[in-house]
Design an enzyme around this catalytic site. Structure first.
Site, short mmCIF file in Angstrom:
data_model
loop_
_atom_site.label_atom_id
_atom_site.label_comp_id
_atom_site.label_asym_id
_atom_site.label_seq_id
_atom_site.Cartn_x
_atom_site.Cartn_y
_atom_site.Cartn_z
N LYS A 84 -21.83 1.88 106.08
CA LYS A 84 -20.98 3.32 105.65
C LYS A 84 -21.93 4.45 105.21
O LYS A 84 -22.77 3.83 104.28
CB LYS A 84 -19.78 2.84 104.73
CG LYS A 84 -19.03 4.00 104.35
CD LYS A 84 -17.67 3.73 103.27
CE LYS A 84 -17.00 4.76 102.81
NZ LYS A 84 -15.84 4.30 102.10
N SER A 159 -11.09 5.43 103.41
CA SER A 159 -12.12 6.40 103.87
C SER A 159 -13.21 5.61 104.77
O SER A 159 -13.83 6.32 105.51
CB SER A 159 -13.07 6.71 102.59
OG SER A 159 -13.60 5.72 102.25
N SER A 183 -10.04 1.84 100.36
CA SER A 183 -11.09 2.24 101.60
C SER A 183 -11.70 1.42 102.48
O SER A 183 -12.16 1.82 103.45
CB SER A 183 -12.21 3.31 100.92
OG SER A 183 -11.54 4.40 100.56
#
Lengths: 500, 98
Positions: A84, A159, A183
């Site tokens: 990420k 996210s 997330s």
């Protein structure tokens, strides 16, 4: 080689191929690069693909393998991993999907990244996300949204939308995400993959760009529970560089109870998580799993977590408060974006922050600054922290009568682009079942438990602190019992879906 | 419903956070933030008088490290990240008038 052949491969299976010289590390890396080339124009899961250096690194691993005893190679030798974009990677851009960090190249690796590399993993690329991890749909990325591999008109969740979509579409075998209020778990659920939010402090946050420091945790996103265990073993454990990291050793697969022991566990069903606001097809899917567990002889009990509805409100006080403080560092002085044409320093701060941050980030900075400002501190931030205590106590009470909790991950299925962006509060509601455990700092695992209207449904297993082993134990039983297999959504390669 | 936070307060907070807004943007922010804050009213249902706050979840006593500076191995690499540099200094616009 067709990538589809690897649909049900575990990391161990890839390792066997490498060890037996049936595939070289370089060929494996090329396979995933090709897959990214084919489908990422439609998905936009990646913000950066490590095309050049991964092949050089793979080559050097192949050379090492020539001389090494194949039995002694580390567990992630030659495995490409997607990271990420809020986790620092040395010499590879890290932007948090924000214009304010566009072009930023960290001079060091996050602890999780150096641990993965030490076990032979290769960095495949950096994945898309909501800017600074603020969002539940990846629509807040400054570089454009990621699409759900199951339906390109729908969001992948957020996210960690890029990290989940890329694993679901097999652009990467595994990835890392981060979870502040859901997330990892919510996008994993939306994309039909496995995601773990570890106990707070079980994984080092060193090198994770801070959003809300008392909540942020890094965790694996994988195609199977088994792979989740493999990655978690590598990234967990104490770290001197993060004083909030618990001083305990890394997780070991031996902590997972045997099948017989798992069947003796008592599983709680919190009634607040099966309320009328939840999509009925999600409930139906969860119920199938519950029926399966009953057949297996697992005892199920109804429990109550009465402060569930308050946790969401408290979270949207606490998280923005911490964010407003953490994001004060982006001032254009030392790194990242700096606005041009500022005659004096204050003007540079204003212009840099105003031009560099996106709308949702600004909204949360304002909300957080307000909650912390004098005159409102008691009414907002202090209240949020008190509610956090009540939420924690809810779980403690529930765990007096059961060992694990089983819930839906999200009250809704993956939604359409734009469906919730007009009303920020509607977007926040997507996190209602993932926020309470995050506030309590306890571990939670998200796994696929079926499909509704051709979209994946996620199931959440929540446990006591540091009992990830129990989550994995039940997760493995469910995964095997439901036998859904890892996802391989057919991605229609229509021209109008090209991401531009 | 009366707005919980008025426009002036939002302007003040934006100033503190070093963010500037155009008038029409401010109106949307004003509405969004009041919408969010209106949901916080739900917390008033709870009796929080004798509840102690949890600011951070900690499972053990945080370690105390010796307060000793450690030299970063290659500070030039850090300095290179700054948007404007001259020698060992970071250049910013002027801070004080002559």
């Amino acid at each position: 080689m067709d990538i589809k052949e690897f649909k049900d491969f575990s990391l161990e299976d890839y390792q066997k191929l490498i060890k037996n010289r049936e595939i070289s590390v370089k060929e494996l890396a090329q396979l995933f690069l090709q897959r990214i080339e084919n489908v990422d124009p439609y998905l936009h899961a990646f913000l950066f693909v490590n095309r050049e250096s991964i092949l050089d690194e793979a080559q050097s691993l192949d050379e090492q393998l020539e001389k090494a005893n194949p039995e002694e190679i580390p567990p992630l030798f030659g495995i490409p991993i997607a990271i990420k974009d809020n986790i620092c990677t040395q010499n590879i851009p890290t932007t948090c999907a924000s214009k304010i960090l566009e072009g930023f190249i960290p001079p060091y690796d996050a602890t999780v990244v150096s641990r993965l590399k030490a076990q032979g993993a290769l960095i495949l690329g950096k994945t898309n996300m909501d800017e600074f991890a603020m969002g539940s749909s990846t629509e807040n990325s400054a570089f454009g949204p990621t699409r759900n591999p199951f339906d390109l008109n729908r969001v992948p969740g957020g996210s960690s939308g890029g990290s989940s979509a890329c694993v679901s579409a097999l652009e990467a075998p595994v990835s890392l995400g981060s979870d502040t209020g859901g997330s990892i778990r919510q996008p994993a659920a939306f994309c039909g993959v496995v995601g773990l939010r570890p106990t707070y402090g079980r994984v080092s946050r060193f090198g994770l760009v801070s959003f809300a420091s008392s909540l942020d945790q890094i965790g694996p996103i994988t195609r199977t529970v088994k792979d989740c265990v493999t990655i978690f073993e590598v990234i967990s454990g104490k770290d001197e560089k993060d004083s909030t990291c618990a001083p305990y050793p890394a997780f070991q697969a031996q902590e997972i109870p045997s099948r017989e022991e798992v069947k003796k566990l008592k599983v709680g069903l919190p009634r607040e998580y099966f309320s009328e606001g939840v999509d009925s097809e999600i409930i139906e899917s969860i119920q199938n799993t519950i029926d399966f567990l009953e057949k297996e002889g697992i005892k199920l009990v109804e429990v109550s977590l009465p402060h569930t509805v308050y946790a969401l409100e408290a979270y949207y006080i606490v998280a923005p408060s911490e964010a407003s403080s953490n994001l004060a560092r982006y001032d254009g002085v030392l790194y990242g974006f700096r606005a041009q044409e500022a005659a004096e320093l204050q003007e540079m701060y204003f212009k840099t922050r105003t031009q560099g941050f996106g709308k949702e980030v600004k909204r949360r900075i304002i909300l957080g600054t307000y909650s912390l400002s004098s005159g409102y501190y008691d009414e907002f931030y202090l209240k949020g922290m008190k509610v956090r205590t009540l939420v924690r106590q809810d779980f403690e009470k529930a765990f007096e009568v059961c060992d694990l909790l089983l819930t839906p991950v999200s009250p809704c299925l993956p939604f359409l682009f734009g469906e919730r962006t007009q009303d920020p509060y509607q977007m926040y509601l997507a996190d209602v079942f993932t926020i309470p455990s995050a506030m309590a700092g306890i571990p939670a695992l998200s796994i696929n438990c079926g499909y509704a209207r051709s979209l994946p449904v996620g199931l959440q297993i929540i446990g006591r602190p540091f009992q990830e082993g129990l989550l994995f134990g039940l997760g493995l039983l469910i995964e095997e019992g439901l036998a859904l297999g890892a996802p391989f959504p057919e991605i229609p390669l229509r021209k109008e879906n090209t991401y531009e | 419903m009366d707005p919980k936070i008025n426009l002036e307060e939002i302007k003040k907070v934006a100033q503190l956070a070093k963010l500037s807004f155009k008038e029409e943007e401010l109106q949307t922010f004003f509405e969004d933030i009041n919408n969010i804050v209106s949901h916080f009213a739900k917390l008033e249902e709870l009796d929080l008088e004798n509840v102690s706050p949890t600011s951070h979840i900690s499972w053990s006593t945080p370690p105390t490290n010796p307060d000793q500076p450690v030299q970063w191995p290659d500070y030039q690499k850090i300095l290179e990240r700054a948007p404007r540099v001259s020698g060992n200094y970071v250049i910013v616009p002027k801070i004080v008038d002559k």
